[in-house]
Scaffold this motif. Sequence first.
Motif, PDB file in Angstrom:
ATOM      1  N   PRO A   5     -24.737  21.353 -14.144  1.00  0.00           N
ATOM      2  CA  PRO A   5     -25.091  19.936 -13.980  1.00  0.00           C
ATOM      3  C   PRO A   5     -23.921  19.136 -13.426  1.00  0.00           C
ATOM      4  O   PRO A   5     -22.786  19.273 -13.896  1.00  0.00           O
ATOM      5  CB  PRO A   5     -25.436  19.501 -15.405  1.00  0.00           C
ATOM      6  N   ILE A   6     -24.189  18.309 -12.432  1.00  0.00           N
ATOM      7  CA  ILE A   6     -23.179  17.413 -11.886  1.00  0.00           C
ATOM      8  C   ILE A   6     -23.796  16.026 -11.727  1.00  0.00           C
ATOM      9  O   ILE A   6     -25.002  15.878 -11.555  1.00  0.00           O
ATOM     10  CB  ILE A   6     -22.618  17.900 -10.533  1.00  0.00           C
ATOM     11  N   LYS A   7     -22.955  15.018 -11.804  1.00  0.00           N
ATOM     12  CA  LYS A   7     -23.415  13.637 -11.662  1.00  0.00           C
ATOM     13  C   LYS A   7     -23.324  13.220 -10.201  1.00  0.00           C
ATOM     14  O   LYS A   7     -22.242  13.256  -9.604  1.00  0.00           O
ATOM     15  CB  LYS A   7     -22.549  12.703 -12.520  1.00  0.00           C
ATOM     16  N   PRO A   8     -24.428  12.823  -9.590  1.00  0.00           N
ATOM     17  CA  PRO A   8     -24.381  12.413  -8.185  1.00  0.00           C
ATOM     18  C   PRO A   8     -23.676  11.078  -8.007  1.00  0.00           C
ATOM     19  O   PRO A   8     -23.486  10.316  -8.960  1.00  0.00           O
ATOM     20  CB  PRO A   8     -25.853  12.303  -7.805  1.00  0.00           C
ATOM     21  N   MET A   9     -23.286  10.792  -6.789  1.00  0.00           N
ATOM     22  CA  MET A   9     -22.690   9.504  -6.441  1.00  0.00           C
ATOM     23  C   MET A   9     -23.730   8.406  -6.666  1.00  0.00           C
ATOM     24  O   MET A   9     -24.920   8.586  -6.391  1.00  0.00           O
ATOM     25  CB  MET A   9     -22.240   9.539  -4.982  1.00  0.00           C
ATOM     26  N   ILE A  10     -23.289   7.262  -7.176  1.00  0.00           N
ATOM     27  CA  ILE A  10     -24.207   6.197  -7.587  1.00  0.00           C
ATOM     28  C   ILE A  10     -24.209   5.081  -6.541  1.00  0.00           C
ATOM     29  O   ILE A  10     -23.147   4.639  -6.084  1.00  0.00           O
ATOM     30  CB  ILE A  10     -23.804   5.637  -8.961  1.00  0.00           C
ATOM     31  N   VAL A  11     -25.387   4.628  -6.195  1.00  0.00           N
ATOM     32  CA  VAL A  11     -25.548   3.577  -5.186  1.00  0.00           C
ATOM     33  C   VAL A  11     -25.458   2.209  -5.848  1.00  0.00           C
ATOM     34  O   VAL A  11     -26.090   1.954  -6.874  1.00  0.00           O
ATOM     35  CB  VAL A  11     -26.902   3.727  -4.478  1.00  0.00           C
ATOM     36  N   ALA A  72     -25.404  26.453  -1.036  1.00  0.00           N
ATOM     37  CA  ALA A  72     -25.482  25.016  -0.731  1.00  0.00           C
ATOM     38  C   ALA A  72     -25.807  24.226  -1.985  1.00  0.00           C
ATOM     39  O   ALA A  72     -26.496  24.710  -2.887  1.00  0.00           O
ATOM     40  CB  ALA A  72     -26.541  24.740   0.334  1.00  0.00           C
ATOM     41  N   ILE A  73     -25.288  23.003  -2.032  1.00  0.00           N
ATOM     42  CA  ILE A  73     -25.742  21.987  -2.981  1.00  0.00           C
ATOM     43  C   ILE A  73     -26.161  20.783  -2.146  1.00  0.00           C
ATOM     44  O   ILE A  73     -25.345  20.222  -1.399  1.00  0.00           O
ATOM     45  CB  ILE A  73     -24.664  21.580  -3.994  1.00  0.00           C
ATOM     46  N   LEU A  74     -27.423  20.404  -2.263  1.00  0.00           N
ATOM     47  CA  LEU A  74     -27.974  19.299  -1.477  1.00  0.00           C
ATOM     48  C   LEU A  74     -28.372  18.160  -2.405  1.00  0.00           C
ATOM     49  O   LEU A  74     -28.989  18.381  -3.447  1.00  0.00           O
ATOM     50  CB  LEU A  74     -29.204  19.769  -0.698  1.00  0.00           C
ATOM     51  N   ASP A  75     -28.030  16.956  -2.011  1.00  0.00           N
ATOM     52  CA  ASP A  75     -28.447  15.755  -2.731  1.00  0.00           C
ATOM     53  C   ASP A  75     -29.730  15.266  -2.077  1.00  0.00           C
ATOM     54  O   ASP A  75     -29.765  15.000  -0.864  1.00  0.00           O
ATOM     55  CB  ASP A  75     -27.346  14.698  -2.641  1.00  0.00           C
ATOM     56  N   LEU A 184     -18.263  12.094  -7.139  1.00  0.00           N
ATOM     57  CA  LEU A 184     -19.225  12.451  -8.175  1.00  0.00           C
ATOM     58  C   LEU A 184     -19.236  11.434  -9.304  1.00  0.00           C
ATOM     59  O   LEU A 184     -18.193  11.058  -9.838  1.00  0.00           O
ATOM     60  CB  LEU A 184     -18.886  13.836  -8.744  1.00  0.00           C
ATOM     61  N   GLY A 185     -20.432  10.973  -9.673  1.00  0.00           N
ATOM     62  CA  GLY A 185     -20.618  10.131 -10.849  1.00  0.00           C
ATOM     63  C   GLY A 185     -20.045   8.737 -10.765  1.00  0.00           C
ATOM     64  O   GLY A 185     -19.987   8.033 -11.772  1.00  0.00           O
ATOM     65  N   LEU A 192     -25.035   1.101  -0.529  1.00  0.00           N
ATOM     66  CA  LEU A 192     -25.725  -0.072  -1.055  1.00  0.00           C
ATOM     67  C   LEU A 192     -27.230   0.088  -0.905  1.00  0.00           C
ATOM     68  O   LEU A 192     -27.719   0.381   0.192  1.00  0.00           O
ATOM     69  CB  LEU A 192     -25.294  -1.335  -0.296  1.00  0.00           C
ATOM     70  N   LYS A 193     -27.969  -0.085  -2.007  1.00  0.00           N
ATOM     71  CA  LYS A 193     -29.425  -0.086  -1.918  1.00  0.00           C
ATOM     72  C   LYS A 193     -29.899  -1.529  -1.809  1.00  0.00           C
ATOM     73  O   LYS A 193     -29.481  -2.390  -2.583  1.00  0.00           O
ATOM     74  CB  LYS A 193     -30.055   0.625  -3.109  1.00  0.00           C
ATOM     75  N   ILE A 194     -30.751  -1.774  -0.852  1.00  0.00           N
ATOM     76  CA  ILE A 194     -31.280  -3.112  -0.595  1.00  0.00           C
ATOM     77  C   ILE A 194     -32.790  -3.017  -0.726  1.00  0.00           C
ATOM     78  O   ILE A 194     -33.483  -2.502   0.152  1.00  0.00           O
ATOM     79  CB  ILE A 194     -30.858  -3.605   0.798  1.00  0.00           C
ATOM     80  N   LYS A 195     -33.305  -3.477  -1.865  1.00  0.00           N
ATOM     81  CA  LYS A 195     -34.717  -3.302  -2.181  1.00  0.00           C
ATOM     82  C   LYS A 195     -35.563  -4.455  -1.652  1.00  0.00           C
ATOM     83  O   LYS A 195     -35.091  -5.587  -1.538  1.00  0.00           O
ATOM     84  CB  LYS A 195     -34.906  -3.168  -3.692  1.00  0.00           C
TER      85      LYS A 195
END
Length: 302
Positions: A5-11, A72-75, A184-185, A192-195
Amino acid sequence: MLFSPIKPMIVSIGKEAFDDNEFIFEPKWDGWRILLHKQGTRLEAYTRNGNIVTSKFPELKEAVSSIKADTAILDCEGVCIRDGRSVFDDFSYRGRISDSAKIKAALRTHPATFVAFDVLLTSSEHLKEPLMSRKSRLNEIINSTDIITPTAFIEGRGKDLSSWSIEHDMEGIVAKRKDSKYVLGVETKDWLKIKNFKTIDTMILGYRTEPQFGLVLGLHFKTVRYKPVGIVEFGFRVDDKRAFLEIAKQIQTRIDKKTYWIEPKLCCRIQYLERTDQHQLRTTIFKGFLFDKDPENCYWTY
């Protein structure tokens, strides 16, 4: 890192769409963050919290041959596409079921697609490489299919992609700095997420006057009716409050702490920016009462 388990990069959260040649812009898919780990013929799917969910998605067996890299590790974002857009509840259903017969049936009724947007590892780690180098690697190692595909992106023109996402009822866009590394994490302003705000008609289940005026919103779902889905406190005019309170006094049923519950006879239209896995609406804005709408028709739009 592989098969652990790894923590993905956070937006981070962005306010509005923008143009900038130092950024690329991707559609924001509405599903689950999934990290795919592959070595040889073995492929495992991890959620952002580190849970292994491979068995819930038998179609991943076909995806192995579409990833040309041996390791491979894919996000990715795991999504179910309906009428040209990703539907969160469909993929969430896939993630919940564990009965083998239901999983087999869901391959047909709720087919899953894994939209890959980053590569963390192949024969070596790529975390410190700039994003555009990782994007090139990603496109080189994936043969696009209905099960796994790299996400599309455009350079510089965030406003154009935002307009497209609104037109196609997408959740929004993600802006990513071209030279950003993968940390990571960590939450970063490089992503940036723009909803997009969405509009929905809800019934009114109750109201509060303290600490400020707000309406308790409700919706019907397939398995439950009159479910509270949030509070709206912004967007009211003085006349709106006055008119509502005059009617509410006549249909009030009980008081529970600071909430005045009423018979579900009134409806309103709101905008919301996001909702939780439990369908609680967040960042809500009142747009107007719907005195002619039947509360029986206020249901969650799957």
